[in-house]
Structures are given as structure tokens and as C-alpha cells.
Design an enzyme around this catalytic site. Structure first.
Site, mmCIF file in Angstrom:
data_model
loop_
_atom_site.group_PDB
_atom_site.id
_atom_site.type_symbol
_atom_site.label_atom_id
_atom_site.label_comp_id
_atom_site.label_asym_id
_atom_site.label_seq_id
_atom_site.Cartn_x
_atom_site.Cartn_y
_atom_site.Cartn_z
ATOM 1 N N HIS A 139 2.127 34.758 -17.719
ATOM 2 C CA HIS A 139 2.078 36.172 -18.087
ATOM 3 C C HIS A 139 3.458 36.842 -18.019
ATOM 4 O O HIS A 139 3.627 37.970 -18.491
ATOM 5 C CB HIS A 139 1.106 36.916 -17.160
ATOM 6 C CG HIS A 139 0.286 37.945 -17.875
ATOM 7 N ND1 HIS A 139 0.830 38.842 -18.760
ATOM 8 C CD2 HIS A 139 -1.037 38.217 -17.838
ATOM 9 C CE1 HIS A 139 -0.118 39.632 -19.231
ATOM 10 N NE2 HIS A 139 -1.261 39.268 -18.687
ATOM 11 N N ASP A 191 1.303 37.482 -23.297
ATOM 12 C CA ASP A 191 0.126 38.190 -22.798
ATOM 13 C C ASP A 191 -1.113 37.714 -23.551
ATOM 14 O O ASP A 191 -1.023 36.860 -24.441
ATOM 15 C CB ASP A 191 0.286 39.708 -22.919
ATOM 16 C CG ASP A 191 0.604 40.164 -24.343
ATOM 17 O OD1 ASP A 191 0.183 39.482 -25.311
ATOM 18 O OD2 ASP A 191 1.267 41.208 -24.499
#
Length: 209
Positions: free
Chosen positions: A184, A188
Site C-alpha cells: 500500500h 492502492d
């Protein structure tokens, strides 16, 4: 792996892919090919992953010293189970530019040498993204752990015949659960969804891989 789970903020996505076009194309190709020219499903998966990395470069590279290093080409590693236990993931270099026949030869070679303990260190350090498949173990979904310093890993479960809706009718289709574990800090969920969708779109036309 402990360091990976401790330091990398993993996120996971899964999608169901209709693999009927792939299963039908593979059956026709292998029926017409000599034994040495037959293909296995993982070869099509690694090629699709590599091609998808061209459109979504955030999934093929390395995270080092607090920043992401994008690689110019994808070297897809294939997870190989060793007979004595454990896994290794040697790379198929420049995966996107190689033909399926070339990838099949490379796949056989690295699997054979991995299980004989004859892999080169450079092959183990080279992957920019890894594909791990547990379809032969009748597993539906794989949620794999990223191998540092990589930033993504793709998992594939079993291709199984299940009910699926096509043109408003429930029909039997060959379905695969494809998963993505990603970092992340680099990408995303929205980018990950596009990445999985691109892999699925590529698999819908296996003859073009």
C-alpha cells in the site's frame, strides 16, 4: 516472510476469472502439438501478469530505502515447491517479450533445476513480481505474502467448473479465483483492481498472448 508481514502494509484483492476461453484454447493447442510443444496453464498466467505490468507499472519493481524503484521490464517469478519442503521463486526473464513456447521451455528448466538445487543466485534475486499457484492442490483462493523488496504478488487457485451467468443464463464455466497481494506504500486498491482486471482481459483472448 516475518519481516514482510511486519514491515509491508499488505492489501489484498480477489476476482473471479472465466477461464473457459483459456481451457478451450489450451486443449486445442495441445491436441495439435507434439508432446514437447504442449503448454501448461501457469505459462499463460505469467505472460498475462507480465503484460498487465506494462499498463500498471506500480506492481513490478522494488521498494528500497523508503522509495519505489520501477523496473523497465517485468521478470515474473514462479513459485516452485521443493521436494524437501519450502518454496523458491526463480524468474522468467523479460517475460512479456517471450513467446508462450519460450516461456514453457523456461518454466520446465527452472522447475527442474529448482528441485535439483541447481538454481543460480541471480535467478532468485531477479523477480520483479511473483506468481504463486496452488491450483493443483484444489485450493480456491491464495492470499500470498509479498517477497521483499518486491511490491506485489499474484495468486492463482484451482480452475474448476462452477455455475456462472452468461447472457442472463446460468451455465457451467471454468472459473479461477485470481488474487493480488500488494504494497500500500506504492499502490492502492483502485490501481490493484485495474491490474487484476487487465490480467482477466488478457486471459479472455489467450491466442493473443
Amino acid at each position: 516472510m516475518s519481516r514482510s508481514k511486519r514491515e509491508i502494509p499488505h492489501y489484498y484483492l480477489t476476482t473471479t476469472v472465466d477461464m473457459t476461453p483459456v481451457v478451450d484454447w489450451l486443449a486445442a493447442h495441445n491436441a495439435a502439438a507434439p508432446v514437447t510443444g504442449r503448454l501448461l496453464l501457469p505459462v499463460l498466467l505469467v505472460k498475462a501478469v507480465a503484460l498487465a505490468c506494462r499498463d500498471q507499472p506500480g506492481f513490478s519493481g522494488f521498494y528500497r530505502d523508503g522509495r519505489y524503484e520501477q523496473t523497465p521490464v517485468a521478470h515474473v517469478g514462479v513459485a516452485v515447491a521443493l521436494r524437501g519442503g519450502g518454496l523458491v521463486a526463480p524468474a522468467l526473464a523479460d517475460t512479456a517479450t517471450r513467446s508462450l513456447a519460450e516461456l514453457m521451455d523456461g518454466f520446465r528448466d527452472v522447475v527442474t533445476r529448482a528441485r535439483a538445487g541447481r538454481l543460480r543466485a541471480s535467478e532468485l534475486a531477479a523477480p520483479t513480481i511473483i506468481l504463486t499457484s496452488l491450483g493443483e492442490a484444489s485450493v480456491d483462493t491464495v492470499l500470498p505474502i509479498i517477497q521483499p523488496p518486491q511490491v506485489a504478488i499474484v495468486g492463482a487457485g484451482e480452475v474448476a467448473v462452477r455455475p456462472w451467468v452468461v447472457d442472463g443464463k446460468v451455465v457451467p464455466r471454468h472459473l479461477l479465483t485470481l488474487s493480488l497481494g500488494a504494497d500500500h506504500r506504492v499502490t492502492d486498491g483502485r490501481l490493484g483492481a485495474h491490474f487484476l482486471a487487465r490480467i482477466a482481459a488478457l486471459l479472455a483472448d489467450p491466442a493473443a498472448l
